[in-house]
Write an enzyme that holds these catalytic residues in place. Structure first.
Site, PDB file in Angstrom:
ATOM      1  N   LYS A 217      17.867  -7.498  73.452  1.00 10.45           N
ATOM      2  CA  LYS A 217      17.858  -6.070  73.825  1.00 10.45           C
ATOM      3  C   LYS A 217      19.106  -5.797  74.639  1.00 10.45           C
ATOM      4  CE  LYS A 217      15.215  -2.413  73.402  1.00 10.45           C
ATOM      5  NZ  LYS A 217      14.226  -2.083  72.356  1.00 10.45           N
TER       6      LYS A 217
ATOM      7  N   ASP B 283      17.397   2.760  70.530  1.00 11.85           N
ATOM      8  CA  ASP B 283      16.210   2.814  71.393  1.00 11.85           C
ATOM      9  C   ASP B 283      16.362   4.143  72.140  1.00 11.85           C
ATOM     10  OD1 ASP B 283      13.878   0.853  72.396  1.00 11.85           O
ATOM     11  OD2 ASP B 283      14.590   1.906  74.157  1.00 11.85           O
TER      12      ASP B 283
HETATM   13  P1  NDP Z   1      14.268   8.854  72.197  1.00  9.27           P
HETATM   14  O1  NDP Z   1      15.409   8.803  73.127  1.00  9.27           O
HETATM   15  O2  NDP Z   1      14.468   9.374  70.829  1.00  9.27           O
HETATM   16  O3  NDP Z   1      13.076   9.687  72.838  1.00  9.27           O
HETATM   17  C1  NDP Z   1      12.506   9.327  74.046  1.00  9.27           C
HETATM   18  C2  NDP Z   1      11.467  10.353  74.412  1.00  9.27           C
HETATM   19  O4  NDP Z   1      10.725   9.893  75.531  1.00  9.27           O
HETATM   20  C3  NDP Z   1      12.097  11.671  74.839  1.00  9.27           C
HETATM   21  O5  NDP Z   1      11.220  12.716  74.551  1.00  9.27           O
HETATM   22  C4  NDP Z   1      12.246  11.482  76.341  1.00  9.27           C
HETATM   23  O6  NDP Z   1      12.318  12.680  77.081  1.00  9.27           O
HETATM   24  C5  NDP Z   1      10.968  10.736  76.664  1.00  9.27           C
HETATM   25  N1  NDP Z   1      11.215   9.920  77.858  1.00  9.27           N
HETATM   26  C6  NDP Z   1      12.124   8.929  78.010  1.00  9.27           C
HETATM   27  N2  NDP Z   1      12.107   8.440  79.250  1.00  9.27           N
HETATM   28  C7  NDP Z   1      11.158   9.135  79.885  1.00  9.27           C
HETATM   29  C8  NDP Z   1      10.672   9.094  81.206  1.00  9.27           C
HETATM   30  N3  NDP Z   1      11.172   8.225  82.114  1.00  9.27           N
HETATM   31  N4  NDP Z   1       9.673   9.944  81.519  1.00  9.27           N
HETATM   32  C9  NDP Z   1       9.170  10.806  80.598  1.00  9.27           C
HETATM   33  N5  NDP Z   1       9.609  10.894  79.326  1.00  9.27           N
HETATM   34  C10 NDP Z   1      10.586  10.069  78.994  1.00  9.27           C
HETATM   35  O7  NDP Z   1      13.686   7.372  72.159  1.00  9.27           O
HETATM   36  P2  NDP Z   1      12.726   6.689  71.066  1.00  9.27           P
HETATM   37  O8  NDP Z   1      11.802   7.689  70.495  1.00  9.27           O
HETATM   38  O9  NDP Z   1      13.562   5.887  70.161  1.00  9.27           O
HETATM   39  O10 NDP Z   1      11.914   5.658  71.985  1.00  9.27           O
HETATM   40  C11 NDP Z   1      10.678   5.995  72.601  1.00  9.27           C
HETATM   41  C12 NDP Z   1       9.924   4.715  72.951  1.00  9.27           C
HETATM   42  O11 NDP Z   1       9.668   3.965  71.757  1.00  9.27           O
HETATM   43  C13 NDP Z   1      10.656   3.768  73.890  1.00  9.27           C
HETATM   44  O12 NDP Z   1       9.695   3.088  74.690  1.00  9.27           O
HETATM   45  C14 NDP Z   1      11.291   2.772  72.937  1.00  9.27           C
HETATM   46  O13 NDP Z   1      11.565   1.535  73.566  1.00  9.27           O
HETATM   47  C15 NDP Z   1      10.179   2.641  71.906  1.00  9.27           C
HETATM   48  N6  NDP Z   1      10.556   2.146  70.592  1.00  9.27           N
HETATM   49  C16 NDP Z   1      11.553   2.725  69.870  1.00  9.27           C
HETATM   50  C17 NDP Z   1      11.859   2.249  68.600  1.00  9.27           C
HETATM   51  C18 NDP Z   1      12.877   2.909  67.739  1.00  9.27           C
HETATM   52  O14 NDP Z   1      13.025   2.489  66.598  1.00  9.27           O
HETATM   53  N7  NDP Z   1      13.579   3.935  68.188  1.00  9.27           N
HETATM   54  C19 NDP Z   1      11.169   1.077  68.045  1.00  9.27           C
HETATM   55  C20 NDP Z   1      10.082   0.598  68.859  1.00  9.27           C
HETATM   56  C21 NDP Z   1       9.818   1.113  70.082  1.00  9.27           C
HETATM   57  P3  NDP Z   1      13.739  13.145  77.672  1.00  9.27           P
HETATM   58  O15 NDP Z   1      14.541  13.588  76.517  1.00  9.27           O
HETATM   59  O16 NDP Z   1      13.395  14.236  78.625  1.00  9.27           O
HETATM   60  O17 NDP Z   1      14.325  11.952  78.374  1.00  9.27           O
HETATM   61  O1  2IT Z   2      11.873  -1.631  70.511  1.00  8.44           O
HETATM   62  C1  2IT Z   2      12.248  -1.753  69.335  1.00  8.44           C
HETATM   63  O2  2IT Z   2      11.646  -2.483  68.532  1.00  8.44           O
HETATM   64  C2  2IT Z   2      13.424  -1.006  68.896  1.00  8.44           C
HETATM   65  N1  2IT Z   2      13.988  -0.232  69.669  1.00  8.44           N
HETATM   66  C3  2IT Z   2      13.963  -1.203  67.509  1.00  8.44           C
HETATM   67  C4  2IT Z   2      14.854  -2.413  67.461  1.00  8.44           C
HETATM   68  C5  2IT Z   2      15.589  -2.622  66.164  1.00  8.44           C
HETATM   69  O3  2IT Z   2      16.369  -3.569  66.149  1.00  8.44           O
HETATM   70  O4  2IT Z   2      15.401  -1.889  65.195  1.00  8.44           O
END
Ligand code: NDP
Ligand code: 2IT
Length: 450
Positions: A130, A170
């Site tokens: 990561k 992420d």
């Molecule tokens: P994005 O940046 O696209 O979206 C994040 C969302 O969560 C936004 O709406 C953001 O609001 C909100 N958010 C982030 N930090 C906070 C906080 N401290 N308090 C409240 N709201 C918060 O990220 P992703 O959708 O990609 O990721 C979301 C989650 O999913 C994370 O935990 C990530 O690790 C996990 N994840 C992502 C994957 C991926 O493929 N993208 C795969 C597996 C897991 P704001 O815009 O106001 O910050």
């Molecule tokens: O938390 C996760 O699994 C991710 N942000 C996706 C990682 C990836 O390599 O696609």
């Protein structure tokens, strides 16, 4: 004298706390895994004999670096970049990059540690890693984002490659950032190594379905849990936190399967729309205009915008999908969800529920899909993107989506089987952690003292 499983786990946990002082998120992630592994150590002391845990909690490599960049006013800014290369037993390090002001060593280590087991669970040949930075993308211009990404990659490019370490997105890192990062990597290397990053644009090696994969995968996983109870998403009320990549596609798939999603959020607050969220509005606001979720109510006056901390979990629902960030759902919120009759919880985000909240769900018979299992669809499709890049071909949306559905069903079955085998039927936290652990541990033993 042989050490008992519990004693071994406690001893190594003490070492972790001592070696990583103050890293509370990392401790939390380690604690969850360690507690789950006691049953496998009781049955298979071979893992204790090889001191597998103490090796696993020590990253193979941690890279921390300066990221200097110039803002639109011509001022020099400095951020800190990280890449934690945690475990490469079963494949090249794989895991996303997070750009958020809260990023520090603890956050990246918790995410990297979880990624080892998640990636193992997918069945794909990918190790765990990561990275990210404490850079805050909010309010930055496109050019500032690009210059930051270029500076970040100028250093990161020395440490990654299609067969060594393959980052992706992420929080705060999506298609735009991956494009800038890839452009700089290509320039630094002087060659076209498509497989060095995943989540790329479709015209330069990206995979169809990768954008949707995490959110869709979370819903597919919850659907497997429901199917086992002869139930489905049809007619269910769903609450999804966040409004980023994972949330948007979780909302899309849940709606497609017949549910009504009534709320989503960002870090400023949440919207409640009793008629069901209009996803086109959310997509436009978030993916195109990069605005705040509260703007939603301007177009949908029947919806409400609220700002209480954690308040989204007070909305009565059948299914809760925390898809924003770590520790966004605490014990109190879990109790509220239970008293409102929640049937299933699927973690789209990484470690969104506190350890106490997880206990509340498990103790009350809520179907609980833990992050490592439920959100593994994103990284699984990343591995499929790597496979397509190696073969220099592109599969259709339907092909990738079908593979994703099979992978999520297999993760579910594997988690259920291991929970049962190790004496905790129905506890998918135990099942997923043991299933993910066992493959990596066996390979580490097969490869010698690594
Ligand atoms: P994005 O940046 O696209 O979206 C994040 C969302 O969560 C936004 O709406 C953001 O609001 C909100 N958010 C982030 N930090 C906070 C906080 N401290 N308090 C409240 N709201 C918060 O990220 P992703 O959708 O990609 O990721 C979301 C989650 O999913 C994370 O935990 C990530 O690790 C996990 N994840 C992502 C994957 C991926 O493929 N993208 C795969 C597996 C897991 P704001 O815009 O106001 O910050
Ligand atoms: O938390 C996760 O699994 C991710 N942000 C996706 C990682 C990836 O390599 O696609």
């Amino acid at each position: 004298m042989t050490t008992s499983a519990k004693q071994y786990v406690n001893d190594v946990f003490e070492i972790v706390k001592k070696r990583n002082p103050g890293e509370t998120e990392f401790h939390q992630a380690v604690k969850e895994i360690f507690d789950s592994l006691v049953p496998i150590f009781e049955q298979d002391p071979v893992y204790i004999e090889h001191n597998i845990l103490e090796r696993m909690v020590e990253p193979e490599r941690i890279i921390s670096f300066r990221v200097p960049w110039v803002d639109d006013e011509g001022k020099v800014r400095v951020n800190r970049g990280f890449r934690v290369q945690f475990n490469s037993a079963i494949g090249p390090y794989k895991g996303g990059l997070r750009f958020h002001p809260s990023v520090n060593a603890s956050i990246i280590k918790f995410l990297g540690f979880e990624q080892i087991f998640k990636n193992s669970l997918t069945g794909q040949p990918i190790g765990g890693g990561k990275g990210g930075s404490d850079f805050d993308p909010k309010g930055k211009s496109d050019n500032e984002i690009m210059r930051f990404c270029q500076s970040f990659m100028s250093e990161l490019s020395k440490h990654i490659g299609p067969d060594t370490d393959v980052p992706a997105g992420d929080i705060g890192v999506g298609a735009r950032e991956i494009g800038y990062l890839f452009g700089q990597y290509k320039k630094m290397r002087g060659g076209y190594e498509a497989g060095v990053l995943t989540g790329k644009g479709l015209d330069f090696g990206g995979s169809l379905t990768r954008t949707e994969a995490t959110g869709y995968g979370t819903v597919y996983f919850v659907n497997e849990m429901l199917k086992d109870q002869n139930d489905s998403f049809e007619g269910k009320t769903v609450v999804v936190s966040g409004s980023g990549n994972v949330s948007i596609y979780a909302i899309e798939k849940a709606t497609e399967l017949g549910a009504k999603v009534v709320a989503c959020s960002d870090s400023n607050g949440y919207i409640y729309d009793k008629n069901g969220i209009n996803l086109e509005t959310v997509k436009r606001l978030k993916e195109v205009e990069r605005k705040r979720i509260k703007e939603y109510v301007n177009e949908h006056p029947e919806a409400e915008f609220k700002t209480e901390d954690g308040g989204i979990w007070s909305i009565p629902c059948d299914i809760a999908l925390p898809c924003a960030t770590q520790n966004e759902l605490n014990e109190e919120a879990a109790k509220t969800l239970v008293s409102n009759g929640v049937k299933a919880v699927g973690e789209g985000a990484n470690m969104p529920s506190t350890l106490d909240a997880i206990d509340v769900f498990l103790d009350n018979g809520v179907l609980f899909g833990p992050a490592k299992a439920a959100n593994a669809g994103g990284v699984a499709v990343s591995a499929l993107e790597m496979a397509q890049n190696s073969a220099r071909l592109a599969w259709t949306f339907e092909e990738v989506d079908e593979k994703l559905q099979n992978i999520m069903a297999n993760i579910y079955k594997n988690s259920v089987d291991n929970a049962e085998k190790y004496g905790h039927p129905g506890n998918l936290v135990v099942g997923a952690n043991i299933a993910g652990f066992r493959k990596v541990a066996d390979v580490m033993i097969a490869q010698g003292v690594i």
